[in-house]
Design a protein around this motif. Structure first.
Motif, PDB file in Angstrom:
ATOM      1  N   ASP A  54      -7.156 -19.326  -4.081  1.00  0.00           N
ATOM      2  CA  ASP A  54      -5.900 -19.318  -3.321  1.00  0.00           C
ATOM      3  C   ASP A  54      -4.938 -18.269  -3.876  1.00  0.00           C
ATOM      4  O   ASP A  54      -4.303 -17.515  -3.125  1.00  0.00           O
ATOM      5  N   ALA A  55      -4.827 -18.229  -5.210  1.00  0.00           N
ATOM      6  CA  ALA A  55      -3.944 -17.240  -5.838  1.00  0.00           C
ATOM      7  C   ALA A  55      -4.450 -15.824  -5.586  1.00  0.00           C
ATOM      8  O   ALA A  55      -3.663 -14.904  -5.316  1.00  0.00           O
ATOM      9  N   LEU A  56      -5.767 -15.633  -5.641  1.00  0.00           N
ATOM     10  CA  LEU A  56      -6.344 -14.314  -5.370  1.00  0.00           C
ATOM     11  C   LEU A  56      -6.022 -13.866  -3.949  1.00  0.00           C
ATOM     12  O   LEU A  56      -5.611 -12.712  -3.736  1.00  0.00           O
ATOM     13  N   GLU A  57      -6.191 -14.749  -2.988  1.00  0.00           N
ATOM     14  CA  GLU A  57      -5.947 -14.344  -1.604  1.00  0.00           C
ATOM     15  C   GLU A  57      -4.480 -13.979  -1.390  1.00  0.00           C
ATOM     16  O   GLU A  57      -4.178 -13.026  -0.653  1.00  0.00           O
ATOM     17  N   ARG A  58      -3.571 -14.681  -2.010  1.00  0.00           N
ATOM     18  CA  ARG A  58      -2.162 -14.298  -1.907  1.00  0.00           C
ATOM     19  C   ARG A  58      -1.940 -12.892  -2.463  1.00  0.00           C
ATOM     20  O   ARG A  58      -1.206 -12.085  -1.867  1.00  0.00           O
ATOM     21  N   ASP A  59      -2.585 -12.582  -3.568  1.00  0.00           N
ATOM     22  CA  ASP A  59      -2.441 -11.255  -4.174  1.00  0.00           C
ATOM     23  C   ASP A  59      -3.049 -10.172  -3.290  1.00  0.00           C
ATOM     24  O   ASP A  59      -2.496  -9.073  -3.172  1.00  0.00           O
ATOM     25  N   VAL A  60      -4.193 -10.467  -2.675  1.00  0.00           N
ATOM     26  CA  VAL A  60      -4.827  -9.490  -1.787  1.00  0.00           C
ATOM     27  C   VAL A  60      -3.896  -9.169  -0.619  1.00  0.00           C
ATOM     28  O   VAL A  60      -3.648  -7.995  -0.304  1.00  0.00           O
ATOM     29  N   ARG A  61      -3.360 -10.189   0.019  1.00  0.00           N
ATOM     30  CA  ARG A  61      -2.508  -9.954   1.183  1.00  0.00           C
ATOM     31  C   ARG A  61      -1.227  -9.207   0.793  1.00  0.00           C
ATOM     32  O   ARG A  61      -0.773  -8.313   1.528  1.00  0.00           O
ATOM     33  N   ALA A  62      -0.672  -9.540  -0.356  1.00  0.00           N
ATOM     34  CA  ALA A  62       0.544  -8.844  -0.801  1.00  0.00           C
ATOM     35  C   ALA A  62       0.249  -7.382  -1.109  1.00  0.00           C
ATOM     36  O   ALA A  62       1.051  -6.493  -0.777  1.00  0.00           O
ATOM     37  N   ALA A  63      -0.889  -7.101  -1.731  1.00  0.00           N
ATOM     38  CA  ALA A  63      -1.236  -5.719  -2.082  1.00  0.00           C
ATOM     39  C   ALA A  63      -1.464  -4.871  -0.833  1.00  0.00           C
ATOM     40  O   ALA A  63      -0.997  -3.732  -0.752  1.00  0.00           O
ATOM     41  N   ILE A  64      -2.169  -5.409   0.148  1.00  0.00           N
ATOM     42  CA  ILE A  64      -2.428  -4.641   1.375  1.00  0.00           C
ATOM     43  C   ILE A  64      -1.137  -4.435   2.152  1.00  0.00           C
ATOM     44  O   ILE A  64      -0.914  -3.375   2.745  1.00  0.00           O
ATOM     45  N   ALA A  65      -0.259  -5.422   2.138  1.00  0.00           N
ATOM     46  CA  ALA A  65       1.010  -5.296   2.859  1.00  0.00           C
ATOM     47  C   ALA A  65       1.862  -4.158   2.312  1.00  0.00           C
ATOM     48  O   ALA A  65       2.669  -3.574   3.049  1.00  0.00           O
ATOM     49  N   ARG A  66       1.698  -3.822   1.034  1.00  0.00           N
ATOM     50  CA  ARG A  66       2.479  -2.738   0.439  1.00  0.00           C
ATOM     51  C   ARG A  66       2.002  -1.357   0.883  1.00  0.00           C
ATOM     52  O   ARG A  66       2.741  -0.375   0.777  1.00  0.00           O
ATOM     53  N   ILE A  67       0.769  -1.247   1.348  1.00  0.00           N
ATOM     54  CA  ILE A  67       0.221   0.050   1.758  1.00  0.00           C
ATOM     55  C   ILE A  67       0.715   0.382   3.165  1.00  0.00           C
ATOM     56  O   ILE A  67       0.574  -0.439   4.079  1.00  0.00           O
ATOM     57  N   PRO A  68       1.292   1.560   3.390  1.00  0.00           N
ATOM     58  CA  PRO A  68       1.752   1.906   4.742  1.00  0.00           C
ATOM     59  C   PRO A  68       0.606   1.808   5.751  1.00  0.00           C
ATOM     60  O   PRO A  68      -0.523   2.228   5.458  1.00  0.00           O
ATOM     61  N   PRO A  69       0.852   1.245   6.922  1.00  0.00           N
ATOM     62  CA  PRO A  69      -0.225   1.038   7.899  1.00  0.00           C
ATOM     63  C   PRO A  69      -1.019   2.297   8.216  1.00  0.00           C
ATOM     64  O   PRO A  69      -2.239   2.223   8.401  1.00  0.00           O
ATOM     65  N   GLU A  70      -0.358   3.441   8.279  1.00  0.00           N
ATOM     66  CA  GLU A  70      -1.067   4.680   8.632  1.00  0.00           C
ATOM     67  C   GLU A  70      -2.010   5.156   7.535  1.00  0.00           C
ATOM     68  O   GLU A  70      -2.844   6.038   7.762  1.00  0.00           O
ATOM     69  N   LEU A  91      -8.842  -4.004  -5.367  1.00  0.00           N
ATOM     70  CA  LEU A  91      -7.438  -3.916  -4.927  1.00  0.00           C
ATOM     71  C   LEU A  91      -6.688  -2.816  -5.693  1.00  0.00           C
ATOM     72  O   LEU A  91      -5.928  -2.047  -5.121  1.00  0.00           O
ATOM     73  N   LYS A  92      -6.913  -2.781  -7.000  1.00  0.00           N
ATOM     74  CA  LYS A  92      -6.261  -1.783  -7.823  1.00  0.00           C
ATOM     75  C   LYS A  92      -6.663  -0.373  -7.406  1.00  0.00           C
ATOM     76  O   LYS A  92      -5.822   0.536  -7.311  1.00  0.00           O
ATOM     77  N   ALA A  93      -7.952  -0.191  -7.098  1.00  0.00           N
ATOM     78  CA  ALA A  93      -8.428   1.130  -6.676  1.00  0.00           C
ATOM     79  C   ALA A  93      -7.849   1.508  -5.316  1.00  0.00           C
ATOM     80  O   ALA A  93      -7.423   2.657  -5.103  1.00  0.00           O
ATOM     81  N   PHE A  94      -7.810   0.558  -4.376  1.00  0.00           N
ATOM     82  CA  PHE A  94      -7.231   0.843  -3.062  1.00  0.00           C
ATOM     83  C   PHE A  94      -5.759   1.213  -3.185  1.00  0.00           C
ATOM     84  O   PHE A  94      -5.283   2.178  -2.567  1.00  0.00           O
ATOM     85  N   ASP A  95      -5.030   0.444  -3.980  1.00  0.00           N
ATOM     86  CA  ASP A  95      -3.599   0.684  -4.136  1.00  0.00           C
ATOM     87  C   ASP A  95      -3.335   2.062  -4.746  1.00  0.00           C
ATOM     88  O   ASP A  95      -2.474   2.801  -4.275  1.00  0.00           O
ATOM     89  N   ALA A  96      -4.119   2.412  -5.784  1.00  0.00           N
ATOM     90  CA  ALA A  96      -3.883   3.691  -6.452  1.00  0.00           C
ATOM     91  C   ALA A  96      -4.165   4.876  -5.532  1.00  0.00           C
ATOM     92  O   ALA A  96      -3.468   5.906  -5.606  1.00  0.00           O
ATOM     93  N   ALA A  97      -5.159   4.761  -4.682  1.00  0.00           N
ATOM     94  CA  ALA A  97      -5.541   5.899  -3.833  1.00  0.00           C
ATOM     95  C   ALA A  97      -4.757   5.971  -2.539  1.00  0.00           C
ATOM     96  O   ALA A  97      -4.563   7.076  -1.992  1.00  0.00           O
ATOM     97  N   LEU A  98      -4.300   4.849  -2.010  1.00  0.00           N
ATOM     98  CA  LEU A  98      -3.718   4.836  -0.672  1.00  0.00           C
ATOM     99  C   LEU A  98      -2.198   4.824  -0.660  1.00  0.00           C
ATOM    100  O   LEU A  98      -1.585   5.191   0.345  1.00  0.00           O
ATOM    101  N   MET A  99      -1.594   4.408  -1.755  1.00  0.00           N
ATOM    102  CA  MET A  99      -0.130   4.428  -1.779  1.00  0.00           C
ATOM    103  C   MET A  99       0.374   5.867  -1.848  1.00  0.00           C
ATOM    104  O   MET A  99      -0.152   6.691  -2.611  1.00  0.00           O
ATOM    105  N   PRO A 100       1.366   6.229  -1.060  1.00  0.00           N
ATOM    106  CA  PRO A 100       1.900   7.599  -1.109  1.00  0.00           C
ATOM    107  C   PRO A 100       2.589   7.870  -2.440  1.00  0.00           C
ATOM    108  O   PRO A 100       3.051   6.953  -3.128  1.00  0.00           O
ATOM    109  N   GLY A 101       2.629   9.153  -2.773  1.00  0.00           N
ATOM    110  CA  GLY A 101       3.332   9.504  -4.007  1.00  0.00           C
ATOM    111  C   GLY A 101       2.507  10.406  -4.891  1.00  0.00           C
ATOM    112  O   GLY A 101       1.404  10.780  -4.574  1.00  0.00           O
TER     113      GLY A 101
END
Length: 314
Positions: A185-201, A304-314
């Motif tokens: 349950d805690a993992l799924e909350r973290d997954v959804r929060a991490a994906i929500a931070r990535i811009p949809p495009e 999740l960490k790899a997706f966030d590092a590569a897909l977040m702008p900056g």
């Protein structure tokens, strides 16, 4: 030739193990001997079984569960097992032959039983018009563990299977499963929060084979792969060229390398398309012990960490 060799080997295994008798319930003076077909499933069995279960896997860390060539050692593991866990959904195309060859009478638990499968995607139905170059005959996608909600079903099936062969420790299995479900349950909350931070495009990813369909459906990332849901065949040059064109057209930000796959094709795609290599992700197998994805929970958090590092702008 290779297929003939495998058939002959399995015939030999049948001679060796075909006379194995029924396996009774696990005795009280030793742990239950469980066999899981691949490393991710083996970890889930360990989480539920705890000290009351020893777990052997047929396909280990950093190895591809799609294409095992069974060995006498694999048949021996099944022959000695008290219970066997498989993913199902067509992942282990080799399993039925091996279970017959081993002669085991251990109950077989399909961990995905009760999961709602999704169809195998037409992985080469690219928007530029290249359609219908599928590799493999899977009617459904077998990678159901990529949606955390499905792993709750896996855990329940594992719990019930262990309790049936070892009723003396049923309460322990129920307690361990309940504790692990809270972690999921805690993992799924973290997954959804991490994906929500990535811009949809920017929620678009290239991976080696199509192992993330359940993740995409549950959490809103889009995955493109040169191979289908199985790794049994290579993508053709035409498929690769179509994906390179699609990456350029859609400005897909990143290409990810899977731990079970040869990285050269994906490195070529990244080089020719201009997409960034986003690092290694774990699809069908854990990392080795001590690595970044040594458990299922670690696998999902590492991805999740790899997706966030590569897909977040900056």
């Amino acid at each position: 030739m290779a297929r003939t060799f495998r058939i002959a080997a399995l015939a030999i295994l049948t001679l060796w193990f075909g006379s194995a008798g029924p396996v009774s319930a696990a005795p009280q003076d030793r742990p239950v001997r469980a066999v899981a077909t691949f490393s991710i499933l083996g970890d889930l069995v360990r989480q539920v079984g705890g000290s009351h279960v020893t777990v052997a896997t047929l396909v280990g860390p950093d190895s591809d569960a799609h294409g095992l060539s069974p060995s006498p050692a694999d048949a021996r593991k099944l022959a000695e097992a008290d219970i066997v866990f498989v993913n199902g959904l067509g992942l282990e195309g080799w399993f039925d032959r091996l279970i017959r060859a081993s002669g085991t009478r251990a109950p077989v638990v399909v961990a995905s039983a009760g999961v709602k499968p999704i169809p195998a995607q037409d992985e080469h139905a690219h928007e530029d018009g290249d359609h219908g170059h599928g590799h493999g005959d899977h009617a459904v996608d077998p990678h159901a563990w990529q949606d955390v909600a499905n792993v709750r079903t896996y855990v329940a099936n594992i719990r019930d299977g262990l309790a049936k062969v070892d009723p003396a420790h049923a309460d322990a299995y129920r307690a361990a499963a309940a504790a692990y479900l809270a972690e999921l349950d805690a993992l799924e909350r973290d997954v959804r929060a991490a994906i929500a931070r990535i811009p949809p495009e920017r929620r678009r990813i290239i991976t080696t084979h199509d192992a993330f369909g359940y993740f995409a459906a549950a959490y809103g990332l889009r995955f493109i792969a040169p191979q289908g849901v199985s790794t049994d065949s290579e993508a053709s040059p035409r498929d690769v060229a179509a994906i390179i064109r699609q990456i350029r057209k859609e400005r897909v930000p990143a290409v990810f390398l899977e731990n079970i796959s040869d990285p050269r094709q994906m490195q070529q795609i990244a080089r020719e398309s201009g997409a960034r290599v986003g690092g290694k992700v774990y699809s069908d197998a854990l990392s080795a012990p001590g690595g970044p994805a040594a458990t299922y929970l670690d696998l999902m958090r590492s991805n999740l960490k790899a997706f966030d590092a590569a897909l977040m702008p900056g």
